[in-house]
Design an enzyme around this catalytic site. Structure first.
Site, PDB file in Angstrom:
ATOM      1  N   LEU A 180       0.900  -1.351   0.108  1.00 43.69           N
ATOM      2  CA  LEU A 180       0.039  -0.062   0.031  1.00 43.69           C
ATOM      3  C   LEU A 180       0.655   1.227   0.042  1.00 43.69           C
ATOM      4  CD1 LEU A 180      -2.550  -1.061   2.597  1.00 43.69           C
ATOM      5  CD2 LEU A 180      -2.457  -1.575   0.069  1.00 43.69           C
ATOM      6  N   GLU A 181       0.822   1.822  -1.174  1.00 45.28           N
ATOM      7  CA  GLU A 181       1.717   3.165  -1.127  1.00 45.28           C
ATOM      8  C   GLU A 181       0.870   4.273  -1.545  1.00 45.28           C
ATOM      9  OE1 GLU A 181       5.307   2.352  -3.412  1.00 45.28           O
ATOM     10  OE2 GLU A 181       5.393   0.292  -3.021  1.00 45.28           O
ATOM     11  N   GLY A 182      -0.218   4.420  -1.273  1.00 43.19           N
ATOM     12  CA  GLY A 182      -1.185   5.776  -1.401  1.00 43.19           C
ATOM     13  C   GLY A 182      -2.446   5.376  -0.789  1.00 43.19           C
TER      14      GLY A 182
END
Length: 482
Positions: A180-182
């Site tokens: 999860l990068e955003g």
């Protein structure tokens, strides 16, 4: 650019049952681990080395002949709710929505030809998982019930369930990784809990892993890691002040913080913490060290912290092109030396020696230092089924591009004019990463369509105005009024 390169960056490993982890030779529970994970699916070497096709990403079965690697997260499942309500996956030059058939009424590519590759890897004692998210992944939820329904979908499409739209056919993956990068971290605990519920009655073990950035706590997945038990975390020690380049600086290198989290905060006190590292000098904006150095750092970390689990590398194409970086690291980890593990023989006439590479990578949330000018390594390749907002950057055809306004399915350099060409990756200066603080969209929101139309109209008006000014200046020169 080639359609098969329309993919995103970034990876890790996957879903788990509550039982101890063990798949044939794989054992995540040992304190003396020298396990190696290598992301596969993004062809990050090929993204900016369009002419060096010999070193582009190869099939999964090719890399599975490498005894250095113990696990392969497949990256990425980048859109959660696409056409027909099903997710979509992008595996770059191997399988994607542009070059492969999709299941009717969906945007989910049929990659069933990979079933035998996956099963071959598993027969060798390796685990294969699906990585969800990535640098531009459009995956977020509005409620716990929606997250639970998505977990049911993942179980049926990739894991132990059943469906007529399984992208990998009869192959049953070993878990799910959350990269999860955003966007929002809300409702992800409900997703994981639902997966565990399915896994508890299964005949095989499943794994849940995450890939946080090294700054603690991670901005996007930190609260999820604290709420539910993970089996392992692949901490990205790159693109940040706390990256591997800071290993000798106790003020910045923070594996100790993650060890403390593992033993005192995580619901699973047996969770393993992995050192995530770039597999080539330009596979990330910062944090790359040589294989021997990485091996030495990993051995020191293993001797100090019982939570140490092993090393994660980004990614398969980078590692193999870089003189089989993974084999060298594995050699260093295996009792501090010994013979180099068996590696697959190259079918290419090109020499796979150490190469300096510019690539797509897993990006960093709020990097503490700006990316080095000249590298597009922290920017993901353009993909057709993600909606980009003005200011977003992508790589395409070896160039860096910036979105002028909202754009969906309009190729950089195309007639729509949605993208500004910032020049070749060899000379372009990266302004920012693809990180956002709002959810990524699979399509342009209805509320933003007027915004896009207004922006394009304003841009057209500026072009017209500039043309008129140029015309008037030309007349002035003709009549001596310059």
């Amino acid at each position: 650019m080639f359609a098969r390169l329309r993919s995103i960056t970034s990876l890790a490993l996957a879903l788990a049952s509550v039982a101890p982890l063990s798949v044939l030779g794989f054992d995540n529970t040992r304190n003396d681990n020298h396990t190696l994970y290598r992301y596969w699916g993004q062809n990050s070497y090929g993204a900016t080395h369009t002419s060096d096709t010999a070193n582009w990403q190869k099939t999964l079965s090719f890399y599975c002949q490498d005894n250095s690697i113990d696990a392969f997260p497949l990256a990425f499942l980048d859109v959660a709710f696409d056409t027909g309500g099903l997710p979509s996956i992008d595996l770059a030059n191997i399988c994607n929505v542009n070059d492969d058939a999709v299941f009717p009424g969906t945007s989910l590519p049929n990659c069933s030809f990979l079933a035998s590759d996956i099963q071959t890897c598993q027969s060798k004692g390796k685990i294969v998982t699906i990585s969800i998210g990535g640098a531009t992944g459009a995956v977020s939820f509005t409620s716990d019930s929606q997250a639970q329904q998505f977990a049911d979908t993942i179980w049926n499409l990739f894991l132990g369930g059943s469906s007529s739209t399984r992208p990998f056919g009869s192959a049953v993956l070993d878990g799910v990784d959350l990269d999860l990068e955003g966007g929002s971290s809300a409702h992800w605990p409900a997703f994981i809990t639902q997966i565990r519920s399915h896994a508890s009655g299964a005949s095989k073990k499943y794994y849940i892993t995450g890939a946080p950035q090294c700054p603690y706590p991670d901005a996007y997945i930190g609260s999820v890691l604290n709420a539910v038990g993970f089996d392992a975390v692949y901490v990205q020690f790159y693109n940040n002040y706390c990256g591997l380049q800071a290993f000798t600086n106790p003020n910045d290198w923070n594996f100790a913080q993650w060890d403390t989290w593992a033993k005192t905060v995580s619901p699973n006190k047996n969770v393993k913490v992995y050192i995530g590292a770039p597999a080539a000098s330009l596979a990330a904006g910062s944090g790359y060290v040589s294989a021997s150095t990485l091996g030495s750092y990993a051995l020191q970390t293993r001797s100090q912290y019982s939570s140490f689990g092993g090393v994660m590398l980004w990614d398969a194409s980078q590692a193999y092109a870089n003189g089989n970086f993974a084999a060298s690291v594995k050699n260093a980890l295996s009792n501090g030396g010994g013979s180099v593990p068996t590696s697959p023989a190259s079918t290419s006439t090109s020499t796979s020696t150490t190469k300096s590479t510019t690539t797509s990578t897993k990006t960093s949330s709020s990097p503490s230092t700006s990316p080095t000018g000249g590298s597009c390594g922290v920017v993901a390749p353009w993909v057709s089924n993600v909606a980009y907002q003005g200011g977003d950057q992508v790589t395409y055809n070896g160039h860096l591009w910036t979105a002028k306004w909202w754009s969906e399915a309009d190729v950089p350099g195309g007639s729509a004019g949605d993208w500004q060409d910032d020049g070749p990756c060899a000379s372009a200066k990266v302004a920012k990463t693809n990180y956002r603080t709002t959810p990524v969209h699979a399509s342009i929101p209805a509320t933003a369509l007027a915004e896009k139309a207004s922006a394009k109209a304003a841009a057209a008006a500026e072009v017209t105005k500039a043309a008129d000014v140029s015309k008037n200046e030309g007349r002035s020169r003709i009549y001596g009024r310059a």
